[in-house]
Scaffold this motif. Structure first.
Motif, short mmCIF file in Angstrom:
data_model
loop_
_atom_site.label_atom_id
_atom_site.label_comp_id
_atom_site.label_asym_id
_atom_site.label_seq_id
_atom_site.Cartn_x
_atom_site.Cartn_y
_atom_site.Cartn_z
N ILE A 247 0.87 -1.17 0.00
CA ILE A 247 0.00 0.00 0.00
C ILE A 247 0.91 1.22 0.00
O ILE A 247 1.81 1.30 0.84
N PRO A 248 0.71 2.15 -0.93
CA PRO A 248 1.49 3.39 -0.88
C PRO A 248 1.26 4.10 0.46
O PRO A 248 0.49 3.64 1.28
N THR A 249 1.87 5.19 0.64
CA THR A 249 1.82 5.89 1.92
C THR A 249 0.41 5.86 2.52
O THR A 249 -0.55 6.33 1.93
N ILE A 250 0.31 5.28 3.72
CA ILE A 250 -0.98 5.19 4.41
C ILE A 250 -1.22 6.48 5.15
O ILE A 250 -0.41 6.91 5.96
N ARG A 251 -2.34 7.09 4.88
CA ARG A 251 -2.65 8.38 5.53
C ARG A 251 -3.42 8.14 6.82
O ARG A 251 -2.86 8.05 7.88
N ARG B 155 -2.04 10.32 10.17
CA ARG B 155 -0.66 9.84 10.09
C ARG B 155 0.23 10.48 11.17
O ARG B 155 1.07 9.78 11.76
N ASN C 284 3.56 3.43 12.18
CA ASN C 284 3.71 3.67 10.75
C ASN C 284 4.77 2.75 10.12
O ASN C 284 4.62 2.34 8.98
N ARG D 101 3.09 -0.54 9.85
CA ARG D 101 1.82 -0.44 9.12
C ARG D 101 0.71 -1.16 9.87
O ARG D 101 -0.02 -1.98 9.30
N ASP E 295 -6.58 4.57 4.52
CA ASP E 295 -6.61 5.37 3.31
C ASP E 295 -5.20 5.58 2.79
O ASP E 295 -4.31 5.95 3.55
N SER E 296 -5.02 5.38 1.49
CA SER E 296 -3.83 5.88 0.83
C SER E 296 -4.25 7.12 0.04
O SER E 296 -5.37 7.58 0.18
N ASN E 297 -3.37 7.65 -0.80
CA ASN E 297 -3.75 8.82 -1.59
C ASN E 297 -4.79 8.48 -2.65
O ASN E 297 -5.53 9.36 -3.11
#
Length: 115
Positions: free
Chosen positions: A28-32, A53, A73, A76, A98-100
Motif C-alpha cells: 500500500i502506498p503511503t498510508i494516511r 498519520r 507507521n 503499518r 486510506d492511501s492517496n
C-alpha cells in the motif's frame, strides 16, 4: 492486492478489556488515515475511532475515555485498546486505511461482551 487483517476479537465479560490489531499484507502506498469502525446486528456501520498519520485522534462519544487508538507507521499497523467494555460494544469491528488513491477495509473481527 493489499489486504488488511484484523485480530484480537473474542468474548469478554462486561467491564473487561480487549486489544484489536490490524496489519497490512501486500503493498500500500503511503498510508494516511487509519480507522476502526463497528457494525452491530441490525445497525449501520459506525465510526469508532480515527487516527491521522501524525497521530491526531478522534473518538465517537460512546467510546471516548474507554477506547484508545494507536498506530505504528513503520509496521503499518493500527490497534484499538478497549477498556470497560459494555454489552452495547458487541459488534463486528473493522479497520480501514486510506492511501492517496484508495481505501482499504479489513474483513472484520467479532467482539462479544456478555453482561
Amino acid at each position: 492486492q493489499a489486504q488488511l487483517m484484523e485480530s484480537g476479537g473474542g468474548l469478554v465479560q462486561a467491564g473487561g478489556s480487549l486489544r484489536l490489531s490490524c496489519e497490512v499484507s501486500g503493498y500500500i502506498p503511503t498510508i494516511r488515515n487509519m480507522y476502526w469502525y463497528r457494525q452491530a446486528p441490525g445497525k449501520e456501520r459506525e465510526l469508532v475511532a480515527y487516527i491521522s498519520r501524525p497521530g491526531a485522534t478522534t473518538y465517537s462519544d460512546s467510546v471516548t475515555g474507554r477506547f484508545t487508538i494507536s498506530r505504528d507507521n513503520a509496521k503499518r499497523t493500527v490497534s484499538l485498546v478497549m477498556n470497560s467494555l459494555k454489552p452495547e460494544d458487541t459488534a463486528v469491528y473493522y479497520c480501514k486505511m486510506d492511501s492517496n488513491s484508495r481505501t482499504y477495509w479489513g474483513q472484520g473481527t467479532q467482539v462479544t461482551v456478555s453482561s
